[in-house]
Design a protein around this motif. Structure first.
Motif, PDB file in Angstrom:
ATOM      1  N   ALA A 117      -6.396   7.580  -1.098  1.00 45.12           N
ATOM      2  CA  ALA A 117      -5.747   6.790  -0.045  1.00 45.12           C
ATOM      3  C   ALA A 117      -4.694   7.683   0.605  1.00 45.12           C
ATOM      4  O   ALA A 117      -3.758   8.121  -0.061  1.00 45.12           O
ATOM      5  CB  ALA A 117      -5.095   5.542  -0.632  1.00 45.12           C
ATOM      6  N   PRO A 118      -4.815   7.983   1.906  1.00 48.48           N
ATOM      7  CA  PRO A 118      -3.889   8.913   2.560  1.00 48.48           C
ATOM      8  C   PRO A 118      -2.570   8.245   2.917  1.00 48.48           C
ATOM      9  O   PRO A 118      -2.390   7.030   2.762  1.00 48.48           O
ATOM     10  CB  PRO A 118      -4.657   9.307   3.825  1.00 48.48           C
ATOM     11  CG  PRO A 118      -5.447   8.082   4.154  1.00 48.48           C
ATOM     12  CD  PRO A 118      -5.853   7.489   2.825  1.00 48.48           C
ATOM     13  N   TYR A 119      -1.637   9.050   3.408  1.00 51.65           N
ATOM     14  CA  TYR A 119      -0.429   8.500   4.006  1.00 51.65           C
ATOM     15  C   TYR A 119      -0.819   7.568   5.152  1.00 51.65           C
ATOM     16  O   TYR A 119      -1.755   7.841   5.899  1.00 51.65           O
ATOM     17  CB  TYR A 119       0.450   9.618   4.578  1.00 51.65           C
ATOM     18  CG  TYR A 119       1.021  10.571   3.573  1.00 51.65           C
ATOM     19  CD1 TYR A 119       2.041  10.177   2.706  1.00 51.65           C
ATOM     20  CD2 TYR A 119       0.572  11.889   3.490  1.00 51.65           C
ATOM     21  CE1 TYR A 119       2.591  11.055   1.786  1.00 51.65           C
ATOM     22  CE2 TYR A 119       1.113  12.781   2.584  1.00 51.65           C
ATOM     23  CZ  TYR A 119       2.126  12.364   1.729  1.00 51.65           C
ATOM     24  OH  TYR A 119       2.666  13.238   0.832  1.00 51.65           O
ATOM     25  N   VAL A 120      -0.094   6.466   5.302  1.00 53.79           N
ATOM     26  CA  VAL A 120      -0.363   5.533   6.393  1.00 53.79           C
ATOM     27  C   VAL A 120       0.965   5.118   7.018  1.00 53.79           C
ATOM     28  O   VAL A 120       1.886   4.683   6.319  1.00 53.79           O
ATOM     29  CB  VAL A 120      -1.121   4.280   5.898  1.00 53.79           C
ATOM     30  CG1 VAL A 120      -1.325   3.294   7.040  1.00 53.79           C
ATOM     31  CG2 VAL A 120      -2.460   4.668   5.293  1.00 53.79           C
ATOM     32  N   ALA A 121       1.052   5.265   8.341  1.00 50.46           N
ATOM     33  CA  ALA A 121       2.271   4.881   9.068  1.00 50.46           C
ATOM     34  C   ALA A 121       2.379   3.366   9.161  1.00 50.46           C
ATOM     35  O   ALA A 121       1.395   2.643   9.085  1.00 50.46           O
ATOM     36  CB  ALA A 121       2.269   5.497  10.462  1.00 50.46           C
ATOM     37  N   HIS A 122       3.609   2.893   9.360  1.00 48.81           N
ATOM     38  CA  HIS A 122       3.841   1.453   9.407  1.00 48.81           C
ATOM     39  C   HIS A 122       3.313   0.806  10.683  1.00 48.81           C
ATOM     40  O   HIS A 122       2.817  -0.307  10.663  1.00 48.81           O
ATOM     41  CB  HIS A 122       5.340   1.161   9.282  1.00 48.81           C
ATOM     42  CG  HIS A 122       5.858   1.298   7.898  1.00 48.81           C
ATOM     43  ND1 HIS A 122       6.417   2.469   7.420  1.00 48.81           N
ATOM     44  CD2 HIS A 122       5.888   0.418   6.867  1.00 48.81           C
ATOM     45  CE1 HIS A 122       6.781   2.293   6.161  1.00 48.81           C
ATOM     46  NE2 HIS A 122       6.471   1.061   5.806  1.00 48.81           N
ATOM     47  N   GLN A 123       3.454   1.494  11.820  1.00 48.62           N
ATOM     48  CA  GLN A 123       3.052   0.944  13.116  1.00 48.62           C
ATOM     49  C   GLN A 123       3.622  -0.463  13.315  1.00 48.62           C
ATOM     50  O   GLN A 123       2.911  -1.435  13.560  1.00 48.62           O
ATOM     51  CB  GLN A 123       1.531   0.918  13.271  1.00 48.62           C
ATOM     52  CG  GLN A 123       1.094   0.711  14.714  1.00 48.62           C
ATOM     53  CD  GLN A 123      -0.392   0.908  14.921  1.00 48.62           C
ATOM     54  OE1 GLN A 123      -1.103   1.352  14.031  1.00 48.62           O
ATOM     55  NE2 GLN A 123      -0.874   0.582  16.104  1.00 48.62           N
ATOM     56  N   ASP A 214       8.649   8.069  10.799  1.00 40.13           N
ATOM     57  CA  ASP A 214       8.336   7.026   9.825  1.00 40.13           C
ATOM     58  C   ASP A 214       8.417   7.571   8.397  1.00 40.13           C
ATOM     59  O   ASP A 214       8.286   8.778   8.161  1.00 40.13           O
ATOM     60  CB  ASP A 214       6.930   6.489  10.096  1.00 40.13           C
ATOM     61  CG  ASP A 214       6.604   5.254   9.271  1.00 40.13           C
ATOM     62  OD1 ASP A 214       7.545   4.582   8.803  1.00 40.13           O
ATOM     63  OD2 ASP A 214       5.410   4.946   9.109  1.00 40.13           O
ATOM     64  N   TYR A 215       8.636   6.658   7.481  1.00 43.00           N
ATOM     65  CA  TYR A 215       8.484   6.944   6.047  1.00 43.00           C
ATOM     66  C   TYR A 215       7.206   6.221   5.619  1.00 43.00           C
ATOM     67  O   TYR A 215       7.228   5.017   5.353  1.00 43.00           O
ATOM     68  CB  TYR A 215       9.683   6.432   5.252  1.00 43.00           C
ATOM     69  CG  TYR A 215      10.982   7.113   5.595  1.00 43.00           C
ATOM     70  CD1 TYR A 215      11.425   8.214   4.873  1.00 43.00           C
ATOM     71  CD2 TYR A 215      11.770   6.655   6.648  1.00 43.00           C
ATOM     72  CE1 TYR A 215      12.620   8.842   5.183  1.00 43.00           C
ATOM     73  CE2 TYR A 215      12.969   7.270   6.967  1.00 43.00           C
ATOM     74  CZ  TYR A 215      13.390   8.361   6.239  1.00 43.00           C
ATOM     75  OH  TYR A 215      14.578   8.975   6.555  1.00 43.00           O
ATOM     76  N   PRO A 216       6.080   6.901   5.576  1.00 39.68           N
ATOM     77  CA  PRO A 216       4.799   6.205   5.440  1.00 39.68           C
ATOM     78  C   PRO A 216       4.554   5.677   4.028  1.00 39.68           C
ATOM     79  O   PRO A 216       5.269   6.007   3.077  1.00 39.68           O
ATOM     80  CB  PRO A 216       3.785   7.305   5.773  1.00 39.68           C
ATOM     81  CG  PRO A 216       4.466   8.565   5.337  1.00 39.68           C
ATOM     82  CD  PRO A 216       5.924   8.366   5.668  1.00 39.68           C
ATOM     83  N   ARG A 217       3.530   4.845   3.947  1.00 39.46           N
ATOM     84  CA  ARG A 217       3.024   4.498   2.620  1.00 39.46           C
ATOM     85  C   ARG A 217       2.588   5.770   1.925  1.00 39.46           C
ATOM     86  O   ARG A 217       2.052   6.687   2.544  1.00 39.46           O
ATOM     87  CB  ARG A 217       1.831   3.543   2.767  1.00 39.46           C
ATOM     88  CG  ARG A 217       1.328   3.024   1.416  1.00 39.46           C
ATOM     89  CD  ARG A 217      -0.076   2.468   1.547  1.00 39.46           C
ATOM     90  NE  ARG A 217      -1.063   3.527   1.738  1.00 39.46           N
ATOM     91  CZ  ARG A 217      -2.335   3.297   2.003  1.00 39.46           C
ATOM     92  NH1 ARG A 217      -2.779   2.061   2.171  1.00 39.46           N
ATOM     93  NH2 ARG A 217      -3.180   4.311   2.152  1.00 39.46           N
ATOM     94  N   GLN A 218       2.797   5.827   0.623  1.00 37.23           N
ATOM     95  CA  GLN A 218       2.554   7.073  -0.094  1.00 37.23           C
ATOM     96  C   GLN A 218       1.061   7.395  -0.215  1.00 37.23           C
ATOM     97  O   GLN A 218       0.212   6.522  -0.174  1.00 37.23           O
ATOM     98  CB  GLN A 218       3.189   7.025  -1.490  1.00 37.23           C
ATOM     99  CG  GLN A 218       2.489   6.140  -2.505  1.00 37.23           C
ATOM    100  CD  GLN A 218       2.998   4.726  -2.490  1.00 37.23           C
ATOM    101  OE1 GLN A 218       3.124   4.119  -1.448  1.00 37.23           O
ATOM    102  NE2 GLN A 218       3.277   4.183  -3.667  1.00 37.23           N
ATOM    103  N   ILE A 219       0.807   8.670  -0.350  1.00 38.25           N
ATOM    104  CA  ILE A 219      -0.524   9.174  -0.658  1.00 38.25           C
ATOM    105  C   ILE A 219      -0.849   8.776  -2.107  1.00 38.25           C
ATOM    106  O   ILE A 219       0.044   8.625  -2.941  1.00 38.25           O
ATOM    107  CB  ILE A 219      -0.522  10.709  -0.497  1.00 38.25           C
ATOM    108  CG1 ILE A 219      -1.925  11.294  -0.514  1.00 38.25           C
ATOM    109  CG2 ILE A 219       0.366  11.376  -1.543  1.00 38.25           C
ATOM    110  CD1 ILE A 219      -1.941  12.781  -0.185  1.00 38.25           C
ATOM    111  N   ALA A 220      -2.132   8.597  -2.417  1.00 43.65           N
ATOM    112  CA  ALA A 220      -2.495   8.208  -3.785  1.00 43.65           C
ATOM    113  C   ALA A 220      -3.933   8.597  -4.092  1.00 43.65           C
ATOM    114  O   ALA A 220      -4.764   8.726  -3.192  1.00 43.65           O
ATOM    115  CB  ALA A 220      -2.303   6.701  -3.985  1.00 43.65           C
ATOM    116  N   MET A 221      -4.180   8.782  -5.373  1.00 44.90           N
ATOM    117  CA  MET A 221      -5.525   9.101  -5.847  1.00 44.90           C
ATOM    118  C   MET A 221      -5.795   8.274  -7.098  1.00 44.90           C
ATOM    119  O   MET A 221      -4.899   8.067  -7.921  1.00 44.90           O
ATOM    120  CB  MET A 221      -5.628  10.597  -6.175  1.00 44.90           C
ATOM    121  CG  MET A 221      -7.019  11.076  -6.540  1.00 44.90           C
ATOM    122  SD  MET A 221      -7.012  12.862  -6.937  1.00 44.90           S
ATOM    123  CE  MET A 221      -6.607  13.558  -5.331  1.00 44.90           C
TER     124      MET A 221
END
Length: 293
Positions: A117-123, A214-221
């Motif tokens: 799951a990549p970084y995702v901006a809040h938008q 932005d401070y995006p949602r974190q990257i995850a594996m």
């Protein structure tokens, strides 16, 4: 929000979050229509103008030299850091351990998968904005925020005031999905207002700046091994590794978060699956890019 005598401002800061501004050339921008002043802010500059369009246009005429970010500058390096974090040293906690996963998987496995799951901006629905007026004795802030007391404390610190000298007028706003837990718009607006004492300044982020800062949602594996029989999963060993957005976010307001972080594997350890053998382990990836909710 309209206030008599208000000026409009736009800001551009290093798009590599945490990187410095090494140099800026504002000579051309200062000659453009409607521009009042160009002032420094943390890791960037702000243009103060008669309206937000003039301010944003003037920023495009500024020549910037940015410093590097304090984290890798390419996505593959971030994935590599996450992949290297499935270790005993980075184990946050085994949050669930039903049945006897270890013994069953020793006899073989037919599930071996990896998800990313990549970084995702809040938008958020409206780009960040804030109106700030600072005088020698007080500060007023008009903005929409999800942690009001911290707004008061941060503005007081920046303006050299006591928290009780800061009045925060919380505004209605569209969904922000966590971005209004952060303070960049209010911090930058306060820095600008400090250089325009007594004049209300409305800072509006462009959509591009809103995303870049932005401070995006974190990257995850996530990695999982397991056994299936008759078309049904019966054993699952699930490992999840993200950086801790909770510690990143709370660290920016000075709140330490000791102990395991339940947000690392939220929705997984308490998944309502009828598995007799089910284990969920979370690993903390050392912080890369700053992240948030």
């Amino acid at each position: 929000m309209q206030i008599d005598g208000m000026l409009l401002a736009a800001v551009r800061c290093n798009p590599c979050k945490g990187g410095a501004l090494l140099h800026s050339d504002t000579n051309t921008a200062l000659t453009l229509r409607g521009v009042k002043r160009i002032v420094p802010v943390t890791n960037g500059v702000a243009v103060i103008a008669e309206n937000s369009w003039y301010a944003m246009q003037a920023l495009d005429a500024v020549i910037f030299e940015w410093g590097d970010a304090p984290y890798p500058d390419n996505q593959e390096a971030h994935w590599a850091a996450v992949a290297q974090s499935f270790t005993a040293e980075n184990l946050d906690r085994v949050w669930r351990d039903d049945g006897d996963v270890t013994s069953i998987l020793k006899t073989g496995q037919d599930i071996d998968v990896e998800y990313r799951a990549p970084y995702v901006a809040h938008q958020l629905l409206e780009p960040l904005s804030a109106v700030v007026r600072v005088t020698e004795r007080s500060a007023d802030v008009w903005a929409a925020h999800q942690m009001r007391r911290f707004v008061q404390q941060r503005v007081a610190e920046t303006a050299g005031l006591k928290p009780q000298q800061v009045r925060f007028h919380n505004q209605f706003a569209g969904g922000s999905f966590g971005h209004r837990l952060e303070f960049d718009n209010i911090d930058r607006a306060t820095e600008v207002a400090m250089q325009m004492k007594g004049i209300p300044v409305k800072l509006i982020f462009s959509r591009e700046e809103d995303f870049a800062q932005d401070y995006p949602r974190q990257i995850a594996m996530a990695r999982a091994q397991g056994r299936a029989q008759g078309g049904q999963v019966e054993t699952l060993d699930l490992h999840i590794a993200p950086p801790s957005a909770t510690r990143s976010q709370m660290g920016r307001v000075g709140l330490p978060m000791p102990g395991p972080d339940v947000q690392l594997e939220a929705g997984a350890w308490n998944a309502p699956y009828g598995l007799a053998h089910f284990r969920v382990s979370a690993y903390t990836v050392p912080e890369l890019r700053p992240t948030s909710s």
